[in-house]
Structures are given as structure tokens and as C-alpha cells.
Design a protein around this motif. Structure first.
Motif, short mmCIF file in Angstrom:
data_model
loop_
_atom_site.label_atom_id
_atom_site.label_comp_id
_atom_site.label_asym_id
_atom_site.label_seq_id
_atom_site.Cartn_x
_atom_site.Cartn_y
_atom_site.Cartn_z
N LEU A 191 0.83 -1.20 0.00
CA LEU A 191 0.00 0.00 0.00
C LEU A 191 0.87 1.25 0.00
O LEU A 191 0.56 2.23 -0.69
CB LEU A 191 -0.94 -0.02 1.21
CG LEU A 191 -1.90 1.16 1.33
CD1 LEU A 191 -2.78 1.30 0.09
CD2 LEU A 191 -2.76 1.00 2.59
N THR A 192 1.96 1.22 0.74
CA THR A 192 2.89 2.35 0.78
C THR A 192 3.45 2.64 -0.61
O THR A 192 3.67 3.79 -0.97
CB THR A 192 4.02 2.07 1.78
OG1 THR A 192 3.45 1.90 3.07
CG2 THR A 192 5.03 3.19 1.82
N GLU A 193 3.67 1.59 -1.40
CA GLU A 193 4.22 1.79 -2.75
C GLU A 193 3.26 2.54 -3.67
O GLU A 193 3.71 3.32 -4.50
CB GLU A 193 4.57 0.45 -3.38
CG GLU A 193 5.76 -0.21 -2.76
CD GLU A 193 6.12 -1.52 -3.43
OE1 GLU A 193 7.11 -2.12 -2.97
OE2 GLU A 193 5.45 -1.95 -4.39
N ILE A 194 1.96 2.31 -3.54
CA ILE A 194 1.03 2.96 -4.47
C ILE A 194 0.36 4.21 -3.89
O ILE A 194 -0.22 4.99 -4.65
CB ILE A 194 -0.04 1.98 -5.00
CG1 ILE A 194 -0.93 1.42 -3.89
CG2 ILE A 194 0.61 0.86 -5.80
CD1 ILE A 194 -2.11 0.59 -4.40
N ALA A 195 0.45 4.40 -2.59
CA ALA A 195 -0.19 5.56 -1.96
C ALA A 195 0.65 6.10 -0.81
O ALA A 195 0.16 6.26 0.31
CB ALA A 195 -1.58 5.16 -1.48
#
Length: 169
Positions: free
Chosen positions: A125-129
Motif C-alpha cells: 500500500l505504501t508503494e502505491i499511496a
């Protein structure tokens, strides 16, 4: 339009089910934001390794209808409707967040609590947001990941989808 973030996971015919999930999500919701794909150990039971990733998109589909569509995708990929919570999965699609909704809506608790506790959810999730803020905690996903302290292990694995290398090992 609401921005939606999902967690995808599979530990049974993993690459096939993850590819089918991405194909189906793309057909229903258009362009997808995709994290890299990670492999991790089973949590809560002894089982084979999981593939996990996060997916994001925007939709105007109401939350209850979205949840029903995602459940249909899981079931059409062999997920057993009454399987125990901690058991092998052909495909697991969890709604992590739906816009800024918080609390229980249509039987779905938002944001999903796993965001704060499981590396296989938070890192993708950190990678996309990275700059999106957790709707309750208030910190960005980047900051939550920086402060994450657990011994859960996960590692990137190669994964191709629609002719593109979305993840390298």
C-alpha cells in the motif's frame, strides 16, 4: 468517484490467480495502480507461501456493490465461501479503504485494520499511496511503514502482467 485500495493475496496456484484477479479488476475498473508483488509466510496458520500486492483505482460503484463484485471474483476463482478465516486461499481480495470512509459500512470495517498490523498489506500500500493518510491514524502510509516494527518477513518476487514486468525479485 472514490479512490479504492485493495489487498490481493493467494497461496494456491498463486501466479495464475493473481493474474486472473488483475485481468478481472482491470476489465471492471479500468487503469489500476499496482504495487510490486511480495511473497510472505502464512499468518495465523501453517501453510504455503502467499503472494501479496496492493491495487488502487477510482470508482463510483457503491461500497456494497463493490464488495459483492470482489466476492464474486474470489468465488469464481475457487475460493470456498465457508472456509475458515485462517486457511489457504486461491484468491483473497480485501478492501483496505474506500475514499475517506471510516467505521462499519455495509458490513465492512474501514479502513481495514490489517493496514496497521501486517507488512504484506502496509508495504505494498505504501508503494502505491505513500502520501495518502490513514483515515483514522492520520499518518501517511510512508510514515506508518517507516515506524513499522514487526518480525513479519516478506520479499519481492518476479511477476509479469499484460507483458509488463511489474515486480522483480
Amino acid at each position: 468517484m472514490s479512490e479504492v485500495f485493495l489487498s490481493l493475496g493467494s497461496n494456491t496456484s498463486r501466479y495464475r490467480h493473481m493474474t486472473i484477479a488483475l485481468d478481472t479488476l482491470s476489465q471492471h475498473f479500468g487503469p489500476l495502480m499496482l504495487s510490486r508483488v511480495y511473497e510472505s509466510e502464512s499468518v495465523g496458520f501453517q501453510g504455503t507461501l502467499f503472494l501479496n500486492m496492493a491495487v488502487g483505482f477510482s470508482t463510483d460503484i457503491p461500497l456494497a456493490d463493490l464488495a459483492a463484485q470482489l466476492r464474486d471474483i474470489e468465488l469464481s476463482n475457487g475460493r470456498l465461501p465457508n472456509a475458515p478465516k485462517f486457511s489457504p486461499r486461491t484468491l483473497d481480495i480485501d478492501i483496505l479503504s474506500y475514499g475517506e470512509l471510516t467505521g462499519c459500512h455495509s458490513g465492512i470495517e474501514l479502513p481495514r485494520d490489517e493496514v496497521l498490523y501486517n507488512a504484506f498489506v502496509l508495504l505494498p500500500l505504501t508503494e502505491i499511496a505513500p502520501d495518502h493518510c490513514h483515515p483514522i491514524d492520520g499518518r501517511s502510509y510512508r510514515d506508518l511503514w517507516a515506524a513499522y516494527s514487526s518480525d513479519q518477513k516478506l520479499w519481492r518476487v518476479p511477476f509479469q502482467w499484460q507483458g509488463s514486468n511489474i515486480s522483480e525479485g
